[in-house]
Design a protein around this motif. Sequence first.
Motif, PDB file in Angstrom:
ATOM      1  N   PRO A  67       0.891  -1.252  -0.014  1.00  0.00           N
ATOM      2  CA  PRO A  67      -0.044   0.055   0.183  1.00  0.00           C
ATOM      3  C   PRO A  67       0.898   1.245  -0.090  1.00  0.00           C
ATOM      4  O   PRO A  67       0.211   2.350   0.088  1.00  0.00           O
ATOM      5  N   ALA A  68       2.051   1.207  -0.048  1.00  0.00           N
ATOM      6  CA  ALA A  68       3.092   2.233  -0.155  1.00  0.00           C
ATOM      7  C   ALA A  68       3.970   2.357  -1.096  1.00  0.00           C
ATOM      8  O   ALA A  68       5.289   2.550  -0.924  1.00  0.00           O
ATOM      9  N   GLU A  69       3.393   2.002  -2.197  1.00  0.00           N
ATOM     10  CA  GLU A  69       4.513   2.073  -3.329  1.00  0.00           C
ATOM     11  C   GLU A  69       4.948   3.471  -3.679  1.00  0.00           C
ATOM     12  O   GLU A  69       4.252   4.579  -3.318  1.00  0.00           O
ATOM     13  N   ILE A  70       6.417   3.688  -4.150  1.00  0.00           N
ATOM     14  CA  ILE A  70       6.799   5.127  -4.381  1.00  0.00           C
ATOM     15  C   ILE A  70       7.172   5.112  -5.774  1.00  0.00           C
ATOM     16  O   ILE A  70       8.035   4.333  -6.303  1.00  0.00           O
ATOM     17  N   CYS A  71       6.910   6.505  -6.382  1.00  0.00           N
ATOM     18  CA  CYS A  71       7.154   6.622  -7.799  1.00  0.00           C
ATOM     19  C   CYS A  71       7.717   7.837  -7.990  1.00  0.00           C
ATOM     20  O   CYS A  71       7.586   8.902  -6.977  1.00  0.00           O
ATOM     21  N   ASP A  72       8.189   8.438  -8.975  1.00  0.00           N
ATOM     22  CA  ASP A  72       8.878   9.532  -8.963  1.00  0.00           C
ATOM     23  C   ASP A  72       8.124  10.447 -10.277  1.00  0.00           C
ATOM     24  O   ASP A  72       8.354   9.663 -11.412  1.00  0.00           O
ATOM     25  N   PHE A  73       7.627  11.790 -10.113  1.00  0.00           N
ATOM     26  CA  PHE A  73       6.932  12.296 -11.224  1.00  0.00           C
ATOM     27  C   PHE A  73       7.700  12.675 -12.349  1.00  0.00           C
ATOM     28  O   PHE A  73       7.453  12.507 -13.614  1.00  0.00           O
ATOM     29  N   GLU A  74       8.944  12.945 -12.063  1.00  0.00           N
ATOM     30  CA  GLU A  74       9.915  13.310 -12.989  1.00  0.00           C
ATOM     31  C   GLU A  74      10.299  12.018 -14.245  1.00  0.00           C
ATOM     32  O   GLU A  74      10.273  12.256 -15.425  1.00  0.00           O
ATOM     33  N   ASP A  75      10.294  10.916 -13.471  1.00  0.00           N
ATOM     34  CA  ASP A  75      10.249   9.769 -14.313  1.00  0.00           C
ATOM     35  C   ASP A  75       9.108   9.471 -15.284  1.00  0.00           C
ATOM     36  O   ASP A  75       9.323   9.211 -16.412  1.00  0.00           O
ATOM     37  N   MET A  76       8.041   9.784 -14.700  1.00  0.00           N
ATOM     38  CA  MET A  76       6.776   9.473 -15.275  1.00  0.00           C
ATOM     39  C   MET A  76       6.459  10.464 -16.339  1.00  0.00           C
ATOM     40  O   MET A  76       6.065  10.283 -17.592  1.00  0.00           O
ATOM     41  N   GLU A  77       6.790  11.813 -16.006  1.00  0.00           N
ATOM     42  CA  GLU A  77       6.735  12.750 -17.318  1.00  0.00           C
ATOM     43  C   GLU A  77       7.835  12.526 -18.141  1.00  0.00           C
ATOM     44  O   GLU A  77       7.495  12.623 -19.634  1.00  0.00           O
ATOM     45  N   ASN A  78       8.917  12.035 -18.135  1.00  0.00           N
ATOM     46  CA  ASN A  78      10.029  11.572 -19.104  1.00  0.00           C
ATOM     47  C   ASN A  78       9.560  10.528 -19.889  1.00  0.00           C
ATOM     48  O   ASN A  78       9.817  10.466 -21.138  1.00  0.00           O
ATOM     49  N   ILE A  79       8.578   9.622 -19.358  1.00  0.00           N
ATOM     50  CA  ILE A  79       8.123   8.509 -19.936  1.00  0.00           C
ATOM     51  C   ILE A  79       7.064   9.026 -21.043  1.00  0.00           C
ATOM     52  O   ILE A  79       6.952   8.724 -22.224  1.00  0.00           O
ATOM     53  N   ALA A  80       6.215   9.840 -20.606  1.00  0.00           N
ATOM     54  CA  ALA A  80       5.346  10.608 -21.346  1.00  0.00           C
ATOM     55  C   ALA A  80       5.998  11.289 -22.737  1.00  0.00           C
ATOM     56  O   ALA A  80       5.567  11.168 -23.825  1.00  0.00           O
ATOM     57  N   LYS A  81       7.049  12.027 -22.308  1.00  0.00           N
ATOM     58  CA  LYS A  81       7.667  12.777 -23.462  1.00  0.00           C
ATOM     59  C   LYS A  81       8.365  11.701 -24.423  1.00  0.00           C
ATOM     60  O   LYS A  81       8.450  12.021 -25.717  1.00  0.00           O
ATOM     61  N   LEU A  82       8.861  10.730 -23.713  1.00  0.00           N
ATOM     62  CA  LEU A  82       9.611   9.627 -24.723  1.00  0.00           C
ATOM     63  C   LEU A  82       8.746   9.027 -25.766  1.00  0.00           C
ATOM     64  O   LEU A  82       9.021   8.704 -26.842  1.00  0.00           O
ATOM     65  N   ILE A  83       7.515   8.698 -25.187  1.00  0.00           N
ATOM     66  CA  ILE A  83       6.612   7.937 -25.967  1.00  0.00           C
ATOM     67  C   ILE A  83       5.834   8.996 -27.095  1.00  0.00           C
ATOM     68  O   ILE A  83       5.505   8.662 -28.427  1.00  0.00           O
ATOM     69  N   ALA A  84       5.774  10.158 -26.501  1.00  0.00           N
ATOM     70  CA  ALA A  84       5.259  11.303 -27.741  1.00  0.00           C
ATOM     71  C   ALA A  84       6.135  11.432 -28.680  1.00  0.00           C
ATOM     72  O   ALA A  84       5.821  11.659 -29.773  1.00  0.00           O
ATOM     73  N   ALA A  85       7.534  11.388 -28.513  1.00  0.00           N
ATOM     74  CA  ALA A  85       8.572  11.521 -29.489  1.00  0.00           C
ATOM     75  C   ALA A  85       8.395  10.266 -30.439  1.00  0.00           C
ATOM     76  O   ALA A  85       8.763  10.502 -31.632  1.00  0.00           O
TER      77      ALA A  85
END
Length: 343
Positions: free
Chosen positions: A314-332
Amino acid sequence: MFEEIERLTRALCAEHGTSGCEDDVFKVAKKELGFCKEVCENELGGVVGIFGDLSSKRRILLDAHIDQIGMIVTDIDENGFLHVTNVGGVDRRTLPGSPVAVFGTETVTGIGCTLPPHLAKGDDKIKPVAEQCIDLGLPKEEVEKLVAVGDRAALTRPLKKLMGNRITGTALDDRAGCACVIRAAQLANEQNPDCCVMVLCSTKEEVGGQGAQVSAYALEPTEAIAVDVSFAKQPDAESMLTAELGKGPMIGFSAALDRKISKKLVELAKRENIPYQLEAMGGRTGTNCDEISTTRGGVRTGLISVPQRNMHTPAEICDFEDMENIAKLIAAYITDKEAQPNA
């Protein structure tokens, strides 16, 4: 800087969606995909948003699973305790003594039963989920007014910001991935891509990947990229199997994946100055890629993963910077004229 990816993540994680019971979170996905030319829902497959040139021969599928791990009620005993078994890979260590949301005629809170250490008699082994119980604090006749066999339960904690760009809470596996593909679609849609893009928030990945399988069959993509979570570095984790939080998307290389797509993603990350990390697997990926890639006559499939700590808790941890960079990479990838593997 990461306001939109955070907004998407919070909206998606706010709703329950244990595998096979994703209706509530479906509503959020449909709303967030409202900018697409077509949006449809299939209980067996998930929510799909389609944009770009719908008549194009190039059909890109973006997939992330919207279901979360949880439990299903198997019995109500004479004392009113709920007996459950796991739906997906619930970490048995997280249930004893923890608050549990039970989704019956209304949502009620219970506690995972745990024997006090004073009475444990030296046996500190944690039982499988199917041998543990949930206490609602009510007698059987009252419990049966609220809960029935077959109802779902989940360990739930609201999302909380940590230091920097990090977030912790429930269902980030894989609502974080859903936020990434929706955000990627937003970015790509602004550039009017000349291909057909299908964004799938798929069902039932945690119990076998059926949602991605049936959706890929119906949508007939020519290529696909799936986004899931993978292991981030933390104490006692093998370094060769993990990546750094905040150091960028994890681009997958595996015998089950299309090498041309993997290499193109690396090339685009370098071109766009997007930090990235590599994840190598010997065979199956354990993600929806395994089902998508073998649909119909086969689909060229790539994998990008969000680094995550404390997976399936119940305490998973992610980083928004990683997530935004994934979105940018897929868009590219979507908008790159030479990204198609056969180009």
